[in-house]
Scaffold this motif. Sequence first.
Motif, PDB file in Angstrom:
ATOM      1  N   GLY A  67      53.231  21.345  37.815  1.00 46.10           N
ATOM      2  CA  GLY A  67      53.033  22.701  38.305  1.00 46.10           C
ATOM      3  C   GLY A  67      52.003  22.775  39.409  1.00 46.10           C
ATOM      4  N   ALA A  68      50.930  22.002  39.275  1.00 44.84           N
ATOM      5  CA  ALA A  68      49.891  21.994  40.305  1.00 44.84           C
ATOM      6  C   ALA A  68      50.434  21.452  41.621  1.00 44.84           C
ATOM      7  CB  ALA A  68      48.699  21.160  39.838  1.00 44.84           C
ATOM      8  N   GLY A  70      53.576  21.468  42.509  1.00 43.32           N
ATOM      9  CA  GLY A  70      54.531  22.446  43.005  1.00 43.32           C
ATOM     10  C   GLY A  70      53.847  23.592  43.725  1.00 43.32           C
ATOM     11  N   LEU A  71      52.737  24.058  43.183  1.00 49.60           N
ATOM     12  CA  LEU A  71      52.001  25.141  43.829  1.00 49.60           C
ATOM     13  C   LEU A  71      51.379  24.680  45.138  1.00 49.60           C
ATOM     14  CD1 LEU A  71      51.185  28.058  43.672  1.00 49.60           C
ATOM     15  CD2 LEU A  71      49.226  27.411  42.239  1.00 49.60           C
ATOM     16  N   SER A  72      50.990  23.405  45.193  1.00 50.96           N
ATOM     17  CA  SER A  72      50.443  22.887  46.450  1.00 50.96           C
ATOM     18  C   SER A  72      51.516  22.894  47.539  1.00 50.96           C
ATOM     19  CB  SER A  72      49.900  21.471  46.254  1.00 50.96           C
ATOM     20  OG  SER A  72      50.946  20.525  46.066  1.00 50.96           O
ATOM     21  N   LEU A  74      53.935  25.071  47.681  1.00 50.60           N
ATOM     22  CA  LEU A  74      54.049  26.476  48.047  1.00 50.60           C
ATOM     23  C   LEU A  74      52.950  26.876  49.021  1.00 50.60           C
ATOM     24  CD1 LEU A  74      55.493  29.177  47.567  1.00 50.60           C
ATOM     25  CD2 LEU A  74      53.926  29.582  45.655  1.00 50.60           C
ATOM     26  N   MET A  75      51.727  26.415  48.778  1.00 47.77           N
ATOM     27  CA  MET A  75      50.620  26.724  49.680  1.00 47.77           C
ATOM     28  C   MET A  75      50.845  26.100  51.055  1.00 47.77           C
ATOM     29  SD  MET A  75      47.074  26.808  47.469  1.00 47.77           S
ATOM     30  CE  MET A  75      47.214  25.227  46.658  1.00 47.77           C
ATOM     31  N   TRP A  78      53.017  28.300  53.013  1.00 41.33           N
ATOM     32  CA  TRP A  78      52.346  29.467  53.600  1.00 41.33           C
ATOM     33  C   TRP A  78      51.794  29.158  54.987  1.00 41.33           C
ATOM     34  CZ3 TRP A  78      48.969  30.539  48.634  1.00 41.33           C
ATOM     35  CH2 TRP A  78      49.814  31.028  47.626  1.00 41.33           C
ATOM     36  N   GLU A  84      54.869  22.500  55.964  1.00 41.74           N
ATOM     37  CA  GLU A  84      55.593  22.238  54.715  1.00 41.74           C
ATOM     38  C   GLU A  84      56.385  20.940  54.811  1.00 41.74           C
ATOM     39  OE1 GLU A  84      58.765  24.436  51.672  1.00 41.74           O
ATOM     40  OE2 GLU A  84      58.291  25.312  53.615  1.00 41.74           O
ATOM     41  N   TRP A 209      43.930  23.075  37.463  1.00 40.92           N
ATOM     42  CA  TRP A 209      44.035  24.523  37.622  1.00 40.92           C
ATOM     43  C   TRP A 209      42.695  25.222  37.774  1.00 40.92           C
ATOM     44  CZ3 TRP A 209      48.622  26.999  38.379  1.00 40.92           C
ATOM     45  CH2 TRP A 209      49.768  26.202  38.211  1.00 40.92           C
ATOM     46  N   LEU A 213      43.348  23.254  42.491  1.00 39.19           N
ATOM     47  CA  LEU A 213      44.054  24.322  43.197  1.00 39.19           C
ATOM     48  C   LEU A 213      43.111  25.348  43.825  1.00 39.19           C
ATOM     49  CD1 LEU A 213      47.116  24.815  40.819  1.00 39.19           C
ATOM     50  CD2 LEU A 213      47.088  23.755  43.082  1.00 39.19           C
ATOM     51  N   TYR A 217      42.839  25.780  47.863  1.00 33.24           N
ATOM     52  CA  TYR A 217      43.051  27.077  48.515  1.00 33.24           C
ATOM     53  C   TYR A 217      41.842  27.453  49.368  1.00 33.24           C
ATOM     54  CZ  TYR A 217      43.962  32.033  49.206  1.00 33.24           C
ATOM     55  OH  TYR A 217      44.162  33.273  49.775  1.00 33.24           O
TER      56      TYR A 217
END
Length: 270
Positions: A67-68, A70-72, A74-75, A78, A84, A209, A213, A217
Amino acid sequence: MGMMGSAWATLLARGLMAAFMAVYVLRARRLRAEREAVVSLVPEGATLRRVADLGAPIGVQMALEVGAFGLSLLMAGWLGVTTEAAHKVAIDVASMTYMAASGIAAAATIRVGNLRGAGDLRAARQAGFAAYWLTFGFMGTMALLLILTRNVVPYVYITDPQVVAQAGTLLLVAALFQVSDGLQVVGLGALRGLEDVKVPSVVALLAYWAVALPLGYFLGFKLHMGAPGVWTGLLVGLTIVAVVLLLRFRRETEPEFASRPAAAEEPATV
């Protein structure tokens, strides 16, 4: 078929893997003794609870880590399509070298688990540290190779000069990133051999988390470091996990633990 074609191909590949593995387990000569020892295909409640107690924390830890990452991604999205794409190239390269560490980690789980089950905690400790040194040597070599070829490797994936340039920068971070990544997965493998699975899941929660993350950010967006900032956050999180798990494995296999009578240890199912 576009993306659906990729999805169907993945489903087909995973289904075939499961089928081939089932055929091997049911037909392989080397597993004949294990098959003959099976009295019933329906496990007892105590066995199910034992497997669940070990498997659930491992699943949680893996979900937190995946999940971490995956969120990276996504960031990174952005920050734009180019960033990306560069992120995806760099993470794919790092993932390939990670597979070697993952294999060593699986071997560590088996060796440490077998030796602990036999009551030889000293040998289990040696097996775990052998896995650590193997991983450090391999990932360190790959890190040096990535540093030297960071501006060449991305061309295997794409020829866009902007993507290649950003991917090359990320591969510099990946060179350090993958050493920590390899050591943390080996730590997980060695601790699983000791049936120590709950603490690593808590470590993953806090490191990824609560540290990686948010830090990624902050560096990437507040300090305007972009994707390298996001990756630096992941690097810090992975390094924390690697160090904590190493210290825990070292403590759990200290000589004073090994000097206890084997009867004092909890029986291990391997």
